[in-house]
Design a protein around this motif. Structure first.
Motif, PDB file in Angstrom:
ATOM      1  N   HIS A  95      -8.131   6.213  -4.408  1.00 41.68           N
ATOM      2  CA  HIS A  95      -9.183   5.585  -3.593  1.00 41.68           C
ATOM      3  C   HIS A  95      -8.570   4.861  -2.392  1.00 41.68           C
ATOM      4  N   LEU A  96      -7.433   4.188  -2.597  1.00 42.73           N
ATOM      5  CA  LEU A  96      -6.738   3.507  -1.500  1.00 42.73           C
ATOM      6  C   LEU A  96      -6.223   4.514  -0.478  1.00 42.73           C
ATOM      7  N   LYS A 130     -17.796   8.885  -8.109  1.00 42.53           N
ATOM      8  CA  LYS A 130     -16.846   8.017  -7.411  1.00 42.53           C
ATOM      9  C   LYS A 130     -15.447   8.252  -7.981  1.00 42.53           C
ATOM     10  N   ARG A 154      -7.457   7.489   0.138  1.00 47.44           N
ATOM     11  CA  ARG A 154      -8.649   8.012   0.824  1.00 47.44           C
ATOM     12  C   ARG A 154      -9.131   7.031   1.897  1.00 47.44           C
ATOM     13  N   LYS A 155      -9.128   5.751   1.562  1.00 45.66           N
ATOM     14  CA  LYS A 155      -9.540   4.718   2.521  1.00 45.66           C
ATOM     15  C   LYS A 155      -8.642   4.740   3.756  1.00 45.66           C
ATOM     16  N   HIS A 156      -7.331   4.822   3.539  1.00 43.12           N
ATOM     17  CA  HIS A 156      -6.399   4.847   4.669  1.00 43.12           C
ATOM     18  C   HIS A 156      -6.579   6.106   5.524  1.00 43.12           C
ATOM     19  N   VAL A 192      -9.673   5.596   7.669  1.00 44.41           N
ATOM     20  CA  VAL A 192      -9.442   4.612   8.735  1.00 44.41           C
ATOM     21  C   VAL A 192      -8.640   5.236   9.871  1.00 44.41           C
ATOM     22  N   ASN A 243     -14.854  11.792  11.634  1.00 43.93           N
ATOM     23  CA  ASN A 243     -15.079  10.345  11.617  1.00 43.93           C
ATOM     24  C   ASN A 243     -15.177   9.769  13.025  1.00 43.93           C
ATOM     25  N   ASP A 260       0.826  -1.205   0.000  1.00 42.86           N
ATOM     26  CA  ASP A 260       0.000   0.000   0.000  1.00 42.86           C
ATOM     27  C   ASP A 260       0.860   1.255   0.000  1.00 42.86           C
TER      28      ASP A 260
END
Length: 182
Positions: free
Chosen positions: A54-55, A47, A57-59, A62, A72, A23
């Motif tokens: 996108h990866l 999207k 943004r996900k991290h 989280v 969040n 990653d």
């Protein structure tokens, strides 16, 4: 290695070393034009098409769930509260406690002011400007005061005793507390 990663999945943020390296390599390959394209897509409520962005943004999302005060984190906390309301059939009491530290003699004691609380006279001692300066000079004293007052209110009024990550409750002045968030 795979067994170790599966054992760590119970924690909020855990990642296998090989996934972290992979990653990290993918995220490091993101260019400015990738980010600008993702910004344009988000502005158009579409999207994000780039899997690398996108990866990333996900991290970010989280990690931000663990940062106290972030949107969040607050959203997750509100979800816990609403879930508890569903399980316990709604709220009976919602309370915000906000003690004033600049005008309370207990806070002044935490700030180092010599006040005899056994023989307290409101007119004796420093004036309100000095009290405000004491708290401004020692923000840690204000924090200690806040936690002292909150713990005193919770323990005397509601019989709530917090030890580490465990909450114990008994029959308080307002009855038994079945759910508690702080």
């Amino acid at each position: 290695m795979e067994q170790k990663c599966k054992a760590l999945q119970s924690a909020w943020i855990q990642m296998c070393h090989k996934d972290f390296e992979c990653d990290g390599y993918i995220i490091n390959s993101i260019t400015v034009s990738d980010l600008k394209q993702a910004e344009k897509e988000e502005a158009e409520h579409r999207k994000i098409s780039n899997p690398r962005v996108h990866l990333l943004r996900k991290h970010v999302f989280v990690v931000s769930r663990r940062i106290m005060g972030s949107d969040n984190y607050r959203g997750q906390y509100c979800g816990f509260i609403w879930g508890t309301c569903l399980c316990l059939h709604g709220l009976s009491l919602w309370m915000t406690i906000n003690p004033s530290d600049t005008h309370d003699p207990v806070a002044q004691v935490f700030a180092g002011e010599q006040i005899n609380m056994d023989e307290f006279f409101p007119d004796a001692g420093p004036d309100s400007n000095r009290w405000a300066q004491n708290i401004a000079k020692d923000p840690f004293a204000a924090v200690k005061y806040f936690f002292f007052i909150i713990k005193a209110v919770l323990s005397t009024l509601f019989q709530i005793d917090v030890r580490g990550n465990r909450v114990h409750s008994g029959m308080g002045m307002l009855g038994h507390i079945s759910g508690y968030f702080a």
